[in-house]
Design an enzyme around this catalytic site. Sequence first.
Site, PDB file in Angstrom:
ATOM      1  N   SER A  49      16.089  58.555  43.668  1.00 44.21           N
ATOM      2  CA  SER A  49      16.805  57.540  44.431  1.00 44.21           C
ATOM      3  C   SER A  49      16.749  56.235  43.649  1.00 44.21           C
ATOM      4  O   SER A  49      15.676  55.831  43.177  1.00 44.21           O
ATOM      5  CB  SER A  49      16.160  57.363  45.811  1.00 44.21           C
ATOM      6  OG  SER A  49      16.940  56.515  46.621  1.00 44.21           O
ATOM      7  N   GLU A  50      17.893  55.578  43.512  1.00 45.27           N
ATOM      8  CA  GLU A  50      17.968  54.419  42.620  1.00 45.27           C
ATOM      9  C   GLU A  50      17.124  53.242  43.073  1.00 45.27           C
ATOM     10  O   GLU A  50      16.861  52.334  42.280  1.00 45.27           O
ATOM     11  CB  GLU A  50      19.417  53.985  42.437  1.00 45.27           C
ATOM     12  CG  GLU A  50      20.057  53.397  43.676  1.00 45.27           C
ATOM     13  CD  GLU A  50      21.531  53.076  43.460  1.00 45.27           C
ATOM     14  OE1 GLU A  50      21.901  51.934  43.710  1.00 45.27           O
ATOM     15  OE2 GLU A  50      22.290  53.959  43.054  1.00 45.27           O
TER      16      GLU A  50
END
Length: 228
Positions: A49-50
Amino acid sequence: MSHTPLTREQMAWRAAQDLPEGAYVNLGIGIPTLAASYVPHGREVIFHSENGILGLGPKPEPGKEDPYMVDAGKNKTTLVTGGCFVHHADAFLMIRGGHIDVSLLGAFEVSEKGDLANWTTEDPQFPPGVGGAMDLAAGAKAVRVIMEHTHKSGSPRILKHCTYPLTAPGCVKRIYSNLAVIDVTPQGLFVLEMVPGLTLEQLQELTEPKLQLANSWQALAPPTARAA
């Protein structure tokens, strides 16, 4: 209507079935974040997840949510055993360094060449924010899109040429819609799966570019239990 479109959860389920063992996969905001809950039992897929998570888990059980544990779309999430948190900049270094095997992204439009438009509709009521989409479109080894097949008006979202500003050209290799699974190839768009009761002619009416039926095409029928 003789066919039933997939739910958001069923679309995420279908995309999750194609994620290979040991793959590092980024989940974009929207429907893609649901895919973490639908990986086949026994298969290890490492979700990225960024906002700084490596080892993103499925959505938490009711009552067990952690208010400090959220994905890129601010949804409550979990961490798998062995998962870790990293700095936001390091999360992007993983993307830009070519370490992400698959990027699952949402989209407003996709062209027959695989051009991706998913960051702005140029609507002044909704200020644009490209976020990490352009990095993911350029840096991931494979880009796959999960999207509704048409706009609410019924007009196509798979087009000969995108009408919205592009996130990146020629990057999308597979489209998971609520009606079909379509591969984007140099020879054109090939339909791998369609929901039961839908014909290629009916799907073509909802799609601007020419569609071709893959020789090994089959029905797109996820478990109904997954819709809950």
